[in-house]
Design a protein around this motif. Structure first.
Motif, mmCIF file in Angstrom:
data_model
loop_
_atom_site.group_PDB
_atom_site.id
_atom_site.type_symbol
_atom_site.label_atom_id
_atom_site.label_comp_id
_atom_site.label_asym_id
_atom_site.label_seq_id
_atom_site.Cartn_x
_atom_site.Cartn_y
_atom_site.Cartn_z
ATOM 1 N N CYS A 166 -6.119 -4.231 -17.668
ATOM 2 C CA CYS A 166 -6.932 -4.591 -18.835
ATOM 3 C C CYS A 166 -8.403 -4.194 -18.662
ATOM 4 O O CYS A 166 -9.297 -4.841 -19.226
ATOM 5 C CB CYS A 166 -6.823 -6.077 -19.151
ATOM 6 N N HIS A 185 -2.693 -1.424 -19.278
ATOM 7 C CA HIS A 185 -3.360 -2.029 -20.441
ATOM 8 C C HIS A 185 -4.853 -1.683 -20.536
ATOM 9 O O HIS A 185 -5.562 -2.304 -21.326
ATOM 10 C CB HIS A 185 -3.225 -3.562 -20.441
ATOM 11 N N THR A 187 -8.394 -0.073 -21.632
ATOM 12 C CA THR A 187 -8.877 0.491 -22.889
ATOM 13 C C THR A 187 -10.172 1.281 -22.722
ATOM 14 O O THR A 187 -10.604 1.965 -23.646
ATOM 15 C CB THR A 187 -9.110 -0.617 -23.928
ATOM 16 N N GLN A 204 0.773 1.718 -20.565
ATOM 17 C CA GLN A 204 0.283 1.101 -21.792
ATOM 18 C C GLN A 204 -1.235 1.169 -21.926
ATOM 19 O O GLN A 204 -1.853 0.348 -22.617
ATOM 20 C CB GLN A 204 0.765 -0.353 -21.902
ATOM 21 N N LYS A 206 -4.672 2.472 -23.486
ATOM 22 C CA LYS A 206 -5.052 2.973 -24.805
ATOM 23 C C LYS A 206 -6.184 3.992 -24.719
ATOM 24 O O LYS A 206 -6.309 4.865 -25.561
ATOM 25 C CB LYS A 206 -5.469 1.803 -25.697
ATOM 26 N N ASN A 207 -7.020 3.846 -23.717
ATOM 27 C CA ASN A 207 -8.129 4.778 -23.533
ATOM 28 C C ASN A 207 -8.647 4.613 -22.115
ATOM 29 O O ASN A 207 -8.102 3.863 -21.323
ATOM 30 C CB ASN A 207 -9.237 4.527 -24.564
ATOM 31 N N ASP A 249 -1.185 6.222 -23.123
ATOM 32 C CA ASP A 249 0.247 6.112 -23.177
ATOM 33 C C ASP A 249 0.675 6.167 -24.637
ATOM 34 O O ASP A 249 0.279 5.306 -25.434
ATOM 35 C CB ASP A 249 0.666 4.809 -22.510
ATOM 36 N N LEU A 252 1.783 3.354 -27.061
ATOM 37 C CA LEU A 252 0.823 2.531 -27.787
ATOM 38 C C LEU A 252 -0.174 3.402 -28.547
ATOM 39 O O LEU A 252 -1.275 2.963 -28.857
ATOM 40 C CB LEU A 252 0.066 1.610 -26.825
ATOM 41 N N ASN A 253 0.222 4.652 -28.836
ATOM 42 C CA ASN A 253 -0.695 5.605 -29.459
ATOM 43 C C ASN A 253 -1.964 5.770 -28.636
ATOM 44 O O ASN A 253 -3.054 5.973 -29.167
ATOM 45 C CB ASN A 253 -1.056 5.173 -30.890
ATOM 46 N N GLY A 254 -1.818 5.664 -27.337
ATOM 47 C CA GLY A 254 -2.964 5.742 -26.441
ATOM 48 C C GLY A 254 -3.541 7.141 -26.345
ATOM 49 O O GLY A 254 -2.838 8.145 -26.458
ATOM 50 N N LYS A 255 -4.860 7.201 -26.116
ATOM 51 C CA LYS A 255 -5.580 8.454 -25.957
ATOM 52 C C LYS A 255 -6.278 8.518 -24.590
ATOM 53 O O LYS A 255 -7.284 9.205 -24.428
ATOM 54 C CB LYS A 255 -6.595 8.622 -27.078
ATOM 55 N N GLY A 256 -5.746 7.787 -23.634
ATOM 56 C CA GLY A 256 -6.325 7.793 -22.305
ATOM 57 C C GLY A 256 -6.096 9.113 -21.590
ATOM 58 O O GLY A 256 -5.194 9.889 -21.918
#
Length: 288
Positions: A166, A185, A187, A204, A206-207, A249, A252-256
């Protein structure tokens, strides 16, 4: 400058809780103040002088002017540097849970190993661990969804599972190896790992950014290969070398951004030409 030195006399089977003994609270304390103080141990309190000889030298007008030194095996001392905003803490030995948790400023240095939740929900400052740390370093706490948001954590040894869980800001740099689910997790922020990663970094996410210089055991299916990048720059920092870049990922529509060292993970590539040291293509993930 004021120096407060704790020389350990004996240990306790139940952990001492040092969340009250931070630079913000004790910068004006004298040796007489410490002689009157009782430290929480379980559901009771006992004189701190039963466990430490405490020496105070110099004067301070603010927490920023305090250096707190703990000498001895503090693996049964929790919350060292917890919520501190300024000053310096040096632990010459191991430390227990929650070192540097929620700190917003200052420097905490541990010349040993630390237990779980080091630097959890950290907001600023610097936490440097010369040994290993267990799980949930720089992570959120139980029931929370915001982990470390600022500052810097440097781990010279290995990190346990879910390092940077997180993560919403700041940077974690692991010079050794890292266990499963680093950056789960997350972001925002950056996790850099010099050694090998067991499996599933960035689950998971997201960024944010994860940079791995060692071998990765297994990746999750939610990361999409982008190709080879050379000397990539992330948030103003350049990482020399060549990396296989992934985005995710996507579950989760992640852009990491996940970068793994191309040489050490060359088995993930379909073609490697030794003569000119070039990669020709990236193949799909192997069946794991």
């Amino acid at each position: 400058m004021k120096t407060i030195t704790f020389d350990q006399k004996k240990t306790s089977s139940i952990a001492l809780e040092f969340d009250e003994l931070i630079t913000d609270n004790i910068y004006a304390w004298t040796e007489e103040d410490f002689a009157e103080y009782k430290v929480p141990i379980g559901n009771s309190r006992f004189p701190i002088t039963d466990y430490f000889d405490i020496t105070v030298e110099g004067e301070a007008e603010s927490p920023a002017e305090v250096k707190m030194i703990l000498n001895g095996d503090c693996n049964r001392v929790k919350y060292i540097g917890c919520k501190m905003s300024a000053g310096e803490v040096v632990v010459n030995g191991d430390a227990d849970l929650h070192v540097g948790a929620e700190m917003s400023g200052g420097i905490v240095t541990v010349f040993g190993n630390v237990a779980a939740h080091a630097g959890r929900e950290m907001k600023g400052g610097k936490l440097e661990i010369m040994g290993n740390t267990k799980e949930f370093c720089g992570a959120s706490y139980i029931g929370e969804w915001r982990g470390m948001s600022g500052g810097e954590i440097i781990i010279h040894g290995n990190a346990g599972k879910q390092c940077g869980e997180c993560l919403v800001g700041g940077k974690i740099h692991v010079l050794g190896d890292c266990d499963i689910l680093a950056g789960i997790h997350m972001t925002k922020g950056t996790i850099e790992i010099d050694g090998n990663v067991n499996r599933w970094p960035g689950g998971q996410m997201k960024n944010g950014n994860i940079v791995i210089h060692g071998k990765v055991g297994r990746l999750l299916e939610g990361f999409v290969e982008q190709g080879i990048v050379t000397d990539p720059e992330l948030d103003g920092v350049t990482y020399p070398g060549r990396y296989i870049e992934y985005k995710g990922d996507i579950a989760l529509n992640g852009k990491g951004t996940l970068l793994i060292d191309a040489e050490k993970n060359r088995d993930r590539l379909s073609t490697w030409i030794e003569e000119d040291d070039e990669y020709n293509a990236i193949r799909e993930y192997r069946d794991q």
